[in-house]
Design a protein around this motif. Structure first.
Motif, short mmCIF file in Angstrom:
data_model
loop_
_atom_site.label_atom_id
_atom_site.label_comp_id
_atom_site.label_asym_id
_atom_site.label_seq_id
_atom_site.Cartn_x
_atom_site.Cartn_y
_atom_site.Cartn_z
N LEU A 175 34.87 45.16 41.53
CA LEU A 175 33.53 45.72 41.67
C LEU A 175 33.32 46.79 40.61
O LEU A 175 34.13 47.73 40.50
CB LEU A 175 33.33 46.31 43.06
N ASP A 176 32.26 46.64 39.84
CA ASP A 176 31.89 47.58 38.78
C ASP A 176 33.02 47.74 37.78
O ASP A 176 33.65 48.79 37.68
CB ASP A 176 31.50 48.93 39.36
N ASP A 177 33.25 46.69 37.00
CA ASP A 177 34.31 46.68 35.99
C ASP A 177 33.75 46.08 34.70
O ASP A 177 33.49 44.88 34.64
CB ASP A 177 35.50 45.85 36.48
N PRO A 178 33.56 46.88 33.66
CA PRO A 178 33.00 46.35 32.41
C PRO A 178 33.93 45.38 31.70
O PRO A 178 33.50 44.64 30.81
CB PRO A 178 32.76 47.61 31.57
N TYR A 179 35.20 45.37 32.08
CA TYR A 179 36.19 44.46 31.47
C TYR A 179 36.66 43.44 32.50
O TYR A 179 37.84 43.10 32.57
CB TYR A 179 37.36 45.26 30.91
N ARG A 180 35.74 42.95 33.30
CA ARG A 180 36.08 42.16 34.47
C ARG A 180 36.84 40.87 34.15
O ARG A 180 37.73 40.47 34.91
CB ARG A 180 34.81 41.83 35.26
N TRP A 181 36.51 40.20 33.05
CA TRP A 181 37.16 38.92 32.76
C TRP A 181 38.62 39.10 32.37
O TRP A 181 39.50 38.35 32.85
CB TRP A 181 36.40 38.17 31.65
N ASP A 182 38.91 40.05 31.55
CA ASP A 182 40.31 40.32 31.20
C ASP A 182 41.08 40.82 32.41
O ASP A 182 42.24 40.42 32.64
CB ASP A 182 40.39 41.35 30.06
N ASP A 183 40.45 41.68 33.20
CA ASP A 183 41.15 42.26 34.35
C ASP A 183 41.41 41.23 35.44
O ASP A 183 42.45 41.27 36.11
CB ASP A 183 40.36 43.44 34.90
N ILE A 184 40.48 40.29 35.64
CA ILE A 184 40.69 39.30 36.69
C ILE A 184 41.84 38.37 36.33
O ILE A 184 42.63 37.96 37.20
CB ILE A 184 39.40 38.49 36.96
N LYS A 185 41.99 38.05 35.05
CA LYS A 185 43.12 37.22 34.63
C LYS A 185 44.44 37.96 34.83
O LYS A 185 45.43 37.37 35.26
CB LYS A 185 42.95 36.81 33.16
N GLN A 186 44.44 39.25 34.53
CA GLN A 186 45.63 40.06 34.75
C GLN A 186 46.00 40.10 36.23
O GLN A 186 47.18 39.98 36.60
CB GLN A 186 45.41 41.48 34.23
N MET A 187 45.01 40.24 37.10
CA MET A 187 45.26 40.30 38.54
C MET A 187 45.85 38.99 39.06
O MET A 187 46.81 38.99 39.85
CB MET A 187 43.96 40.63 39.28
N LEU A 188 45.30 37.87 38.64
CA LEU A 188 45.78 36.58 39.13
C LEU A 188 47.18 36.28 38.62
O LEU A 188 48.04 35.79 39.37
CB LEU A 188 44.81 35.47 38.72
N SER A 189 47.43 36.60 37.36
CA SER A 189 48.78 36.38 36.80
C SER A 189 49.80 37.24 37.54
O SER A 189 50.91 36.78 37.87
CB SER A 189 48.80 36.72 35.31
N TRP A 190 49.44 38.49 37.81
CA TRP A 190 50.35 39.39 38.52
C TRP A 190 50.63 38.88 39.93
O TRP A 190 51.78 38.92 40.39
CB TRP A 190 49.74 40.79 38.58
N ALA A 191 49.62 38.39 40.63
CA ALA A 191 49.79 37.95 42.01
C ALA A 191 50.84 36.85 42.11
O ALA A 191 51.71 36.88 42.99
CB ALA A 191 48.46 37.46 42.58
N TYR A 192 50.79 35.89 41.20
CA TYR A 192 51.73 34.77 41.29
C TYR A 192 53.08 35.08 40.64
O TYR A 192 54.02 34.30 40.79
CB TYR A 192 51.10 33.52 40.68
N SER A 193 53.19 36.20 39.95
CA SER A 193 54.49 36.66 39.45
C SER A 193 55.16 37.62 40.43
O SER A 193 56.37 37.56 40.63
CB SER A 193 54.32 37.37 38.09
N ALA A 194 54.37 38.48 41.03
CA ALA A 194 54.91 39.51 41.90
C ALA A 194 55.18 39.02 43.32
O ALA A 194 55.86 39.72 44.08
CB ALA A 194 53.97 40.72 41.94
N TYR A 195 54.68 37.85 43.68
CA TYR A 195 54.88 37.32 45.03
C TYR A 195 55.39 35.88 44.96
O TYR A 195 55.06 35.14 44.06
CB TYR A 195 53.57 37.34 45.82
N ARG A 196 56.19 35.56 45.96
CA ARG A 196 56.53 34.16 46.23
C ARG A 196 56.12 33.87 47.67
O ARG A 196 55.99 34.78 48.48
CB ARG A 196 58.02 33.88 46.02
N TRP A 197 55.91 32.59 47.97
CA TRP A 197 55.43 32.21 49.30
C TRP A 197 56.54 31.47 50.04
O TRP A 197 57.14 30.53 49.49
CB TRP A 197 54.19 31.35 49.18
N GLU A 198 56.83 31.91 51.24
CA GLU A 198 57.91 31.31 52.03
C GLU A 198 57.35 30.74 53.34
O GLU A 198 56.36 31.24 53.86
CB GLU A 198 58.96 32.36 52.35
#
Length: 359
Positions: A336-359
């Motif tokens: 919400l309210d992020d002028p760099y939203r496209w770069d930041d959303i890619k960073q968030m999604l990449s981090w989620a699947y690197s920082a977590y595994r599903w069991e």
């Protein structure tokens, strides 16, 4: 999503080889656990049924951290009980993520309801066209066929902002909608979700409820049913009426939960992934060019769909849903309210699947 229930006939009861005393001890311990869990859920349900709440929720800057923790625990537990799901487990080898450009940011595991990351996740903010995710959810829940015909009313013609035929205010590339024109629900959904058109959102709302006011009431009632305590809608499109900006708000957490609620509706996500297209009135006499505001469409792996939002009050916001590459473990990322939203959303999604595994 169907709820699996074991019945008497589906389980064969066998004589236990354990002593009766050990069984009684185990039973007592389990009873304490379920009593404690049930107490927490009962407390929350009681809070949700308090009488005398105002029709419009009172505005607050951010809900208390303890209340937020209770809300997250409630969603997590309720989502786990009905069906067996994979649980996200943090990989400690990966550090934390920071999104300093956003006023609010959050990552939600869509199936379990677990919060993978959040910063100011319950801060009240205008969400602009992210509102259209709730409109889309109500369309899917209330209309039997996407081929149903919608007639454009006088109320729809002349609405401000992005409209069918005009991908930006004052910049038109094809025909606008006109009063009396008829289009299918599917084509209006395409215009609303892909091109974020305000007139399509209003037309769908009026078609479902008879008026904009009645549809907005339906939006807020559905938000209450979903337990979205920090959300109040003013329009089907997300436009903030003059002088009412502070009455139209949601949070990164609540809008992520709306997206998660819409996940079973495959048509929504197919539309969000669609390339630019031409839609036509039912009689074929009028055509309208529809763009897609998703700037990472086809260029970032495993994206199920992205929805943009912008008004001067809300800033540039973004919601995106992705999966793990095998079609499993979807996560919802919200900015919400992020002028760099496209770069930041890619960073968030990449981090989620690197920082977590599903069991």
């Amino acid at each position: 999503m169907p709820i699996f229930q074991e019945t008497e006939n589906s389980i064969q009861i066998k004589k236990s080889p354990f002593p009766r005393s050990l069984f009684l001890i185990s039973f007592a311990a389990m009873s304490v656990v379920f009593w404690f869990s049930g107490g927490i859920l009962a407390e929350h349900l009681a809070q949700g049924k308090e009488k005398g709440q105002p029709a419009i929720p009172q505005i607050e800057t951010v809900r208390g951290a303890q209340d937020f923790k209770k809300e997250v625990n409630r969603v997590y537990l309720e989502d786990l009980f009905p069906v067996e799901k994979s649980i996200p487990v943090r990989q400690m080898a990966y550090g934390d993520i920071a999104i300093p450009n956003a006023h609010s940011s959050l990552i939600l595991d869509a199936q379990s309801g677990a919060i993978l990351y959040h910063e100011n996740g319950t801060v009240h903010r205008q969400i602009a066209s992210l509102t259209k995710m709730m409109t889309a959810l109500l369309v899917m829940e209330n209309i039997k066929s996407l081929d149903e015909v919608v007639t454009i009313t006088d109320d729809v013609y002349g609405i401000e902002g992005t409209v069918v035929g005009c991908p930006r205010t004052g910049y038109c590339t094809s025909n606008k909608l006109v009063a009396g024109e008829q289009l299918t629900v599917r084509d209006l959904l395409r215009a609303m979700l892909m091109n974020s058109t305000n007139d399509a959102a209003l037309a769908l709302g009026i078609h479902i409820s008879g008026s904009e006011e009645a549809f907005v009431a339906k939006m807020n009632a559905r938000a209450q049913e979903l337990g979205l305590r920090d959300t109040h809608f003013c329009t089907p499109s997300g436009l903030e009426p003059d002088g009412m900006e502070n009455s139209c708000y949601s949070t990164a957490y609540d809008i992520a939960r709306i997206a998660a609620q819409a996940l079973p509706y495959e048509d929504v996500w197919k539309i969000l992934q669609s390339p630019p297209m031409t839609i036509y009135s039912v009689d074929g006499k009028r055509s309208h060019e529809i763009l897609n505001t998703d700037q990472i469409l086809g260029s970032y792996p495993n994206i199920m769909g992205a929805k943009t939002g912008f008004t001067p009050a809300a800033g540039r916001s973004l919601l995106a849903v992705a999966h793990d590459g095998k079609g499993n473990n979807p996560v919802v990322a919200v900015l919400l309210d992020d002028p760099y939203r496209w770069d930041d959303i890619k960073q968030m999604l990449s981090w989620a699947y690197s920082a977590y595994r599903w069991e």
